[in-house]
Design a protein around this motif. Structure first.
Motif, PDB file in Angstrom:
ATOM      1  N   ARG A 106     -24.657 -12.835  -1.025  1.00 17.91           N
ATOM      2  CA  ARG A 106     -25.236 -11.635  -1.652  1.00 17.91           C
ATOM      3  C   ARG A 106     -24.166 -10.607  -1.987  1.00 17.91           C
ATOM      4  NH1 ARG A 106     -31.092 -10.673   1.448  1.00 17.91           N
ATOM      5  NH2 ARG A 106     -32.051 -12.607   0.676  1.00 17.91           N
ATOM      6  N   TRP A 107     -23.111 -10.528  -1.188  1.00 16.00           N
ATOM      7  CA  TRP A 107     -21.992  -9.653  -1.546  1.00 16.00           C
ATOM      8  C   TRP A 107     -21.359 -10.132  -2.857  1.00 16.00           C
ATOM      9  CZ3 TRP A 107     -20.303  -5.051  -0.339  1.00 16.00           C
ATOM     10  CH2 TRP A 107     -20.665  -4.471   0.868  1.00 16.00           C
ATOM     11  N   LYS A 108     -21.207 -11.443  -2.989  1.00 21.03           N
ATOM     12  CA  LYS A 108     -20.636 -11.987  -4.225  1.00 21.03           C
ATOM     13  C   LYS A 108     -21.542 -11.696  -5.420  1.00 21.03           C
ATOM     14  CE  LYS A 108     -18.182 -15.784  -1.906  1.00 21.03           C
ATOM     15  NZ  LYS A 108     -18.086 -17.269  -1.756  1.00 21.03           N
ATOM     16  N   VAL A 109     -22.876 -11.845  -5.211  1.00 20.02           N
ATOM     17  CA  VAL A 109     -23.816 -11.529  -6.293  1.00 20.02           C
ATOM     18  C   VAL A 109     -23.693 -10.067  -6.687  1.00 20.02           C
ATOM     19  CG1 VAL A 109     -26.262 -11.343  -6.874  1.00 20.02           C
ATOM     20  CG2 VAL A 109     -25.411 -13.376  -5.713  1.00 20.02           C
ATOM     21  N   VAL A 114     -22.081  -6.021 -10.673  1.00 20.24           N
ATOM     22  CA  VAL A 114     -21.335  -4.795 -10.992  1.00 20.24           C
ATOM     23  C   VAL A 114     -20.303  -5.076 -12.073  1.00 20.24           C
ATOM     24  CG1 VAL A 114     -19.720  -3.100 -10.067  1.00 20.24           C
ATOM     25  CG2 VAL A 114     -21.738  -3.755  -8.738  1.00 20.24           C
ATOM     26  N   ALA A 115     -19.607  -6.195 -11.983  1.00 20.09           N
ATOM     27  CA  ALA A 115     -18.590  -6.539 -12.990  1.00 20.09           C
ATOM     28  C   ALA A 115     -19.227  -6.738 -14.358  1.00 20.09           C
ATOM     29  CB  ALA A 115     -17.836  -7.797 -12.552  1.00 20.09           C
ATOM     30  N   ALA A 120     -20.189  -5.013 -19.804  1.00 21.96           N
ATOM     31  CA  ALA A 120     -21.144  -4.798 -20.891  1.00 21.96           C
ATOM     32  C   ALA A 120     -21.107  -3.347 -21.363  1.00 21.96           C
ATOM     33  CB  ALA A 120     -22.547  -5.173 -20.425  1.00 21.96           C
ATOM     34  N   GLY A 121     -20.988  -2.424 -20.434  1.00 26.62           N
ATOM     35  CA  GLY A 121     -20.919  -1.014 -20.819  1.00 26.62           C
ATOM     36  C   GLY A 121     -19.692  -0.713 -21.648  1.00 26.62           C
ATOM     37  N   ALA A 122     -18.543  -1.300 -21.257  1.00 24.36           N
ATOM     38  CA  ALA A 122     -17.309  -1.047 -22.011  1.00 24.36           C
ATOM     39  C   ALA A 122     -17.397  -1.629 -23.419  1.00 24.36           C
ATOM     40  CB  ALA A 122     -16.129  -1.647 -21.254  1.00 24.36           C
ATOM     41  N   VAL A 123     -17.968  -2.842 -23.535  1.00 23.46           N
ATOM     42  CA  VAL A 123     -18.090  -3.472 -24.858  1.00 23.46           C
ATOM     43  C   VAL A 123     -19.028  -2.670 -25.748  1.00 23.46           C
ATOM     44  CG1 VAL A 123     -18.915  -5.526 -26.070  1.00 23.46           C
ATOM     45  CG2 VAL A 123     -17.503  -5.769 -24.014  1.00 23.46           C
TER      46      VAL A 123
END
Length: 694
Positions: A106-109, A114-115, A120-123
């Protein structure tokens, strides 16, 4: 015809307007804010306040949403549900590896999500500009505000209506419904109907509600403490009243919640300092309630009993009542101060008869006064018979009669401070061949004056610091019209002042705080200015120190000198009362015949009085409890407890009824007689020592 047609048309339009207005005011489809100018103005103020505060409320909701979302994410990433289930099944050691692996996944998810969001926000920002971020941020803020709208996670419980507020605040009705449910005043499936939404009144908030069908406002008043707990405020801050009259019914309740302790501020000076004279026929300014509404106390045609433990403001309360009659130059004043201090000393300037002391000779002086007053009342009633219906419409004194010097029927006020002193006096007297104590005779005379005197213009005000059943005879308490109970030791003493079973109706002066000097429960005889027709009301009396008291007494003397009504002690005329003991004895009856119940506590005294000769040997042997409860109109549970405290325990016996022979609970008259003898002789009851004042 034209004029007549116009007149008919105008009447038709007026009738239509009245019908429309009546429908508008009584229709349930029209919002309440559109029916009243006051409510409409209040709603507009609420709207402006809501608009002004909306940014701050939105920001607070967003912050709470962040907290709630953060807590949910933390619980999810730690696999709290899986871990709790394993702990409950006592298999945490076996499942620890699986829990750790799932938590790491779940930490990896979380990191991947977040990544992706950041990428997506930057694009999107690169392709379409910054407004995409603004839209996304706004949507996120709205979502967080919705998530945090219920203040999830806020620690503790805060007062629903507390805190000083300068802007009007509308209470969420559901909060009040939940409070009534928590206090068990309504059922889980029941709700309230708002008659008037919460509005600002003084230093608190007021709201009027209708209870569900069959629910009574009296039950809410009785359980005010439970409702205050549900609202998370001190019960001193909560005022509950039943709405009576045309606009009320048995299930309509008016609530007022103060921002802070309404009695925590310094008391107000009496408004009588600002008047030159007063009319005794008008109610006297007595104090203010928690909502700062003025409470005026009527004195004429009634009597007043003031009871409290020492240093709670008893004498101040009695002097407030006296101040009103002192400023009326046509009132004749009797003052008996058995405290023998300086509290009443200034009243000697205006009193027709004045006495200060606590010795037996002072008690005998009071006896002479009371005998004189009983004869005066008898004489007034005889003279009323000769007056025509214009001057005296009924067998009651009128304002005009009280001010007519030819009739000589002025309003006469008698103030007895520390009345327990003469009532407990054991000086032997002989009245018409009957031997009795001075205290018994004083009790009989006061009872007669309280019963017969008000209609003849006699105002009786008694103050005591020992409001117990052994001091104040129940026959005297029963005829005192108005009662004012400041702080006392327990609910029994409170009931002795206010009346039987008043504590079960939500009025118990033993629950008043010691720091609230001058605060008491007033049970008025008739309507008062604050709240209209009320069974009782908590009042904080006005403050009138000795310097103000002297000013009022000096003003009263000047008024009497101007009207030439100064008499008796104040005028230096130390004449002895004109006494007719034989006539007075015939008027009040044979004292010794009723003296057998003096000194008995309630409800035993009332039982003895009701049974009469049936209690004597040869009379009834058994009295059912149900019969006593019905005749005395008392609560069965409280009656049984009080009878047990005086050593009378019920038993079962067979009685003949129309339905046959039944076994019922009741009391043997032999046990009742034994309890009477034991109490009079100062014996013990169930291990307790009954003090004998003799």
């Amino acid at each position: 015809m034209g004029a007549e047609g116009e007149y008919t048309e105008s009447r038709s339009r007026a009738s239509w307007s009245r019908r429309t207005a009546s429908w508008w005011l009584h229709s349930r489809r029209v919002p309440a804010v559109l029916k009243s100018r006051r409510l409409a103005v209040q709603a507009l103020k609420d709207l402006l306040v809501a608009c002004a505060l909306s940014p701050f409320r939105f920001l607070g909701a967003v912050v709470r949403g962040l907290v709630v979302a953060g807590r949910w994410w933390r619980s999810w990433v730690r696999v709290a549900d899986y871990r709790a289930a394993a702990e409950q099944a006592e298999k945490l050691a076996d499942k620890f590896g699986d829990i750790r692996a799932l938590a790491l996944f779940r930490w990896k998810v979380t990191g991947a999500v977040v990544a992706v969001i950041i990428t997506a926000g930057a694009v999107l920002d690169l392709l379409y500009g910054h407004w995409v971020l603004w839209i996304g941020g706004s949507v996120l803020a709205v979502g967080l505000a919705v998530l945090g709208r219920r203040k999830d996670g806020s620690p503790g419980r805060t007062a629903v209506l507390s805190g000083p507020r300068t802007l009007t605040w509308t209470m969420d009705p559901q909060v009040l419904v939940d409070a009534f449910r928590d206090a068990k005043l309504i059922g889980k499936d029941e709700t309230l109907r708002l008659v008037e939404r919460a509005t600002r009144q003084g230093d608190g908030w007021a709201v009027t509600v209708d209870l569900p069908a069959t629910r009574k406002a009296a039950d809410v008043i009785k359980n005010r403490e439970a409702l205050a707990s549900a609202l998370a405020v001190d019960e001193v801050q909560l005022t509950v009243e039943r709405v009576r009259g045309n606009g009320g019914h048995a299930g309509r309740v008016a609530l007022w919640v103060a921002d802070h302790d309404p009695y925590g501020t310094p008391p107000q000076r009496t408004p009588l300092l600002g008047v030159e004279r007063w009319d005794a026929w008008r109610p006297v300014p007595f104090g203010r309630d928690a909502r700062q509404r003025r409470v005026d106390l009527p004195l004429v045609w009634t009597s007043l009993l003031v009871g409290a433990i020492p240093r709670q403001g008893k004498t101040f309360a009695a002097r407030l009542a006296a101040a009103g009659v002192i400023l009326d130059p046509f009132v004749r004043l009797y003052v008996a101060d058995f405290k023998s201090g300086k509290d009443w000393y200034a009243a000697g300037q205006v009193a027709h008869r004045f006495m200060s002391g606590d010795e037996p000779e002072h008690v005998l002086v009071l006896v002479d006064w009371l005998v004189e007053l009983v004869a005066e009342v008898q004489g007034r009633y005889r003279r009323m018979q000769d007056l025509d219906d214009t001057v005296c419409p009924e067998s009651k004194i009128t304002p005009a009669m009280s001010r007519d010097p030819h009739l000589n029927m002025p309003v006469t006020a008698i103030f007895v401070d520390e009345v327990q002193v003469p009532l407990e006096d054991r000086t032997p007297l002989e009245v018409q061949g009957k031997r009795l104590t001075a205290g018994e005779y004083v009790g009989e005379l006061l009872t007669w004056l309280a019963r017969k005197g008000p209609a003849a213009g006699i105002v009786l005000v008694l103050a005591t610091q020992r409001p117990d059943s052994k001091t104040i005879p129940s026959s005297l308490r029963a005829v005192m019209g108005s009662r004012f109970a400041l702080r006392v030791m327990d609910w029994r003493d409170s009931n002795i002042v206010l009346g039987e079973q008043m504590n079960t109706r939500g009025y118990d002066s033993s629950r008043l705080l010691a720091s609230h000097k001058g605060v008491g429960i007033l049970r008025p005889d008739g309507q008062i200015s604050a709240g209209g027709e009320l069974l009782a009301i908590t009042v904080r009396t006005y403050y009138m120190p000795n310097e103000d008291w002297r000013v009022i007494c000096e003003r009263g003397r000047a008024l009497r000198e101007a009207e030439r009504t100064l008499s008796g002690h104040a005028a230096g005329q130390h004449s002895s009362p004109v006494l007719d003991y034989a006539a007075v004895a015939r008027a009040i009856g044979t004292v010794a015949e009723r003296a057998d119940r003096v000194g008995l506590p309630e409800p035993l005294a009332s039982v003895v009085e009701w049974l009469g000769v049936d209690l004597q040997p040869g009379g009834r042997e058994f009295v059912p409890t149900a019969e006593l409860v019905a005749e005395l109109e008392v609560d069965p549970k409280a009656f049984g407890l009080q009878m047990g405290e005086v050593g009378c325990k019920p038993t079962r016996n067979r009685v003949v009824t129309p339905d046959g022979v039944r076994q019922v609970r009741g009391y043997l008259t032999a046990d009742l007689r034994a309890a009477v003898v034991r109490l009079r002789e100062g014996g013990a009851v169930d291990g307790e020592v009954i003090e004998d004042d003799r």
